[in-house]
Design a protein around this motif. Structure first.
Motif, mmCIF file in Angstrom:
data_model
loop_
_atom_site.group_PDB
_atom_site.id
_atom_site.type_symbol
_atom_site.label_atom_id
_atom_site.label_comp_id
_atom_site.label_asym_id
_atom_site.label_seq_id
_atom_site.Cartn_x
_atom_site.Cartn_y
_atom_site.Cartn_z
ATOM 1 N N ASN A 231 0.796 -1.308 -0.055
ATOM 2 C CA ASN A 231 -0.049 -0.165 -0.068
ATOM 3 C C ASN A 231 0.837 1.310 -0.033
ATOM 4 O OD1 ASN A 231 1.181 -0.038 2.612
ATOM 5 N ND2 ASN A 231 -0.904 -0.021 3.514
ATOM 6 N N ASN A 233 2.609 4.602 -1.436
ATOM 7 C CA ASN A 233 2.314 5.699 -2.658
ATOM 8 C C ASN A 233 3.531 5.529 -3.815
ATOM 9 O OD1 ASN A 233 0.039 6.251 -1.199
ATOM 10 N ND2 ASN A 233 1.225 7.912 0.001
ATOM 11 N N TRP A 280 -9.000 8.373 -3.719
ATOM 12 C CA TRP A 280 -7.534 8.134 -4.274
ATOM 13 C C TRP A 280 -7.032 9.542 -4.998
ATOM 14 C CZ3 TRP A 280 -5.867 3.026 -5.306
ATOM 15 C CH2 TRP A 280 -6.690 2.014 -4.850
ATOM 16 N N ARG A 332 -1.974 8.337 -3.698
ATOM 17 C CA ARG A 332 -2.815 8.148 -2.369
ATOM 18 C C ARG A 332 -3.798 7.015 -2.832
ATOM 19 N NH1 ARG A 332 -6.205 12.693 0.763
ATOM 20 N NH2 ARG A 332 -7.635 11.956 -0.656
ATOM 21 N N LEU A 335 -8.536 4.465 2.833
ATOM 22 C CA LEU A 335 -8.095 3.854 4.291
ATOM 23 C C LEU A 335 -9.226 3.155 4.387
ATOM 24 C CD1 LEU A 335 -7.218 7.089 6.003
ATOM 25 C CD2 LEU A 335 -5.673 5.440 4.969
ATOM 26 N N GLN A 342 -4.043 2.262 4.435
ATOM 27 C CA GLN A 342 -4.395 2.330 3.084
ATOM 28 C C GLN A 342 -4.519 0.943 2.649
ATOM 29 O OE1 GLN A 342 -2.365 6.401 1.220
ATOM 30 N NE2 GLN A 342 -1.164 4.408 1.016
#
Length: 582
Positions: A231, A233, A280, A332, A335, A342
């Motif tokens: 997860n 970025n 997102w 991003r 959650l 994430q």
């Protein structure tokens, strides 16, 4: 890039008026209120607002435009208790996400049944919302387009399939389809079937969880997905389009919907799929060398959406340039409602839209995306003319605009009987040819089809097998046509001349003969030459000059030319031997 939203408007009114139509009525509950809001849904704007509406159900009250005016106080009533269709022309091509439909009032005597379909060609309609078995008698109903495929639409069609009660006439207050504009013109998904690879944020390749390869995002299957390893970025996918393309817009299908914030997700205690908070964030870039990248869609400011759909669409920020590689970088992720961590990087589909153009070849028409190679497959005798080029069967064209390949099936050349005196300097004798073709433009423009005249003496012609062609290996003139002597588009004819000039005196009485030709040069550089249906008559400059001096019209022309030229031509005529008359 933040998406532009339509200005939100709110109107409220107490609806207590019953509607009468041709003696029948539609009951309205006295406590109904109308809140009119042209706003957003799942982050998308109402794309039907203010658009053109037509219907086969007629109008007895109000106007069809009332259902797309953003005002639920206004009411369209059909010409009776009729089932039929309402068609909305969107004026551009949109990815559709959600719907809202507002009938006249809530009902106690049944429900409205209806469907919503979309098309981009008016021939094939996709079902976007099937509510034909509706069991909700509410006045205002909402639905989601769960057809998550690649299609975009420029027209929507509402079909009324059931009318409640027994006296109610068909009526509607408002219809809103929510979505995102992709292009002003027709587009298609050019990413389908293309190569795709997953990468880690540090550029390392192979970022594909077991069984979830990156090629799943370009397979056209909304049930298969790419799964990243973790997860973090900055993970990204690169799609190789295989050739450079102009890009109009995008659609990405994530795994689930997400609320804008974690707090909103935690407040949802249902079992819905929207129990993820934080939308997102991502960017889409284009490149032709995978070294220099240009921003095509910046969605890093994706914070202000009410309920961001798993299906997200946007227009390309650079529609002028072409790109072969497209990079999708996730900056991003949503959650989890409970763990607040994430989610892992995951994507079901990544659609990349390029313009669609029509290719017309003779009587057939097909469509192709920008950058596609179209192969000529028709059987026109001499090929097809397009954009000052000639193409034959098997030749390829790169599609970058609408293409109209105009067939050339006939090319007939006919040399006029006899010959004439060339009365402009340099002086001599001219032969004339008329070209007739079913494609006047291809011949007249003299770009890929060019004409010429072969001239030699009769005695040389006879000594070489009575053949006069460009490849003939004996003395001849090969005169290229540099302009038309006559043009007649309605008759599809063009006329040109070829002249033998500066003739030596000892050749004044010598017979000359001519053959005409056209040469077609195809796009690949190969050529074909077509010759006249007939050779010219044999003529000497002395004979032609003599004939000119003997006719009334010829004498008038000689007088017009002046004494010097007249004397020259009359001198040629004295070399004519009547025994040579033909």
């Amino acid at each position: 890039m933040k998406k532009l939203k339509l200005l939100a408007m709110s109107l409220a009114a107490i609806m207590t008026v019953s509607t009468v139509g041709m003696g029948d009525y539609a009951a309205v509950k006295g406590d109904d209120t109308t809140t009119c809001e042209v706003s957003t849904f799942s982050g998308n704007e109402c794309v039907t607002y203010g658009k053109t509406v037509t219907s086969d159900m007629g109008v007895s009250s109000g106007s069809l435009s009332d259902i797309v005016d953003g005002n639920e106080n206004n009411l369209w009533i059909a010409g009776g208790r009729i089932t039929g269709t309402i068609t909305i022309d969107l004026g551009a091509y949109y990815k559709i996400s959600d719907f809202k439909i507002v009938f006249e009032a809530s009902r106690d005597d049944g429900e409205w049944g209806y469907t919503v379909e979309g098309t981009d060609d008016e021939s094939n309609w996709d079902m976007l919302w099937d509510n034909s078995n509706n069991s909700d008698n509410s006045k205002s109903l909402t639905g989601k387009n769960t057809e998550y495929g690649e299609n975009v639409y420029n027209k929507l069609r509402i079909k009324i399939t059931n009318i409640p009660g027994t006296l109610v006439w068909t009526a509607m207050r408002e219809f809103c389809a929510y979505g995102v504009k992709i292009s002003d013109s027709k587009v298609t998904n050019v990413a389908k079937g293309c190569s795709a690879k997953g990468y880690y944020s540090d550029g390392g390749s192979g970022n594909e969880a077991g069984g979830f390869p990156a090629t799943n995002v370009t397979d056209g299957n909304t049930s298969s997905r790419w799964g990243g390893n973790g997860n973090g970025n900055g993970q990204y996918i690169i799609v190789d389009l295989g050739k450079t393309r102009k890009i109009e817009g995008f659609n990405v299908l994530f795994q689930k919907d997400a609320y804008p914030t974690l707090e909103e997700a935690k407040a949802d205690t249902s079992d819905s799929e929207s129990q993820y908070g934080q939308t997102w964030k991502y960017v889409i870039e284009g490149s032709n060398d995978q070294s220099t990248w240009t921003m095509l869609w910046n969605n890093n400011e994706n914070d202000d959406n009410e309920n961001w759909s798993r299906s997200q669409s946007g227009e390309c920020e650079d529609k002028d340039n072409e790109y072969q590689y497209v990079r999708f970088t996730i900056n991003r992720m949503p959650l989890h409602q409970s763990s607040t961590a994430q989610v892992w990087a995951a994507m079901y589909e990544f659609n990349i839209y390029s313009p669609v153009y029509t290719v017309t070849e003779g009587d057939s028409t097909t469509e192709a995306a920008y950058g596609d190679t179209y192969t000529v497959n028709g059987d026109a005798t001499y090929g097809y003319y397009y954009n000052e080029e000639m193409y034959k069967k098997g030749d390829g064209l790169t599609v970058k605009d609408n293409i109209n390949l105009e067939a050339v099936n006939t090319l007939n050349l006919s040399i006029a009987n006899g010959a004439g005196i060339r009365t402009a300097d340099p002086y001599g004798m001219r032969f004339q040819t008329t070209v007739t073709s079913d494609n006047y433009k291809a011949v007249n423009e003299q770009k890929a089809i060019k004409e010429g005249m072969l001239i030699t003496t009769k005695d040389l012609y006879e000594k070489n097998g009575n053949v006069l062609e460009k490849e003939s290996n004996y003395t001849k003139l090969d005169i290229a046509n540099n302009g038309w002597y006559g043009e007649n588009e309605s008759a599809k004819t063009n006329t040109y001349c070829g002249s033998v000039v500066n003739i030596k005196e000892e050749n004044f009485a010598r017979g000359f003969i001519a053959n005409a030709y056209v040469t077609i040069t195809y796009k690949d550089g190969t050529t074909t030459t077509v010759y006249s249906d007939n050779m010219s008559d044999t003529r000497s400059v002395a004979q032609v000059a003599y004939n000119m001096t003997q006719s009334e019209g010829g004498q008038a022309e000689l007088n017009r030319l002046g004494e010097t030229i007249k004397a020259m031509i009359e001198g040629w005529a004295t070399k004519y031997n009547a025994n040579q008359a033909q």
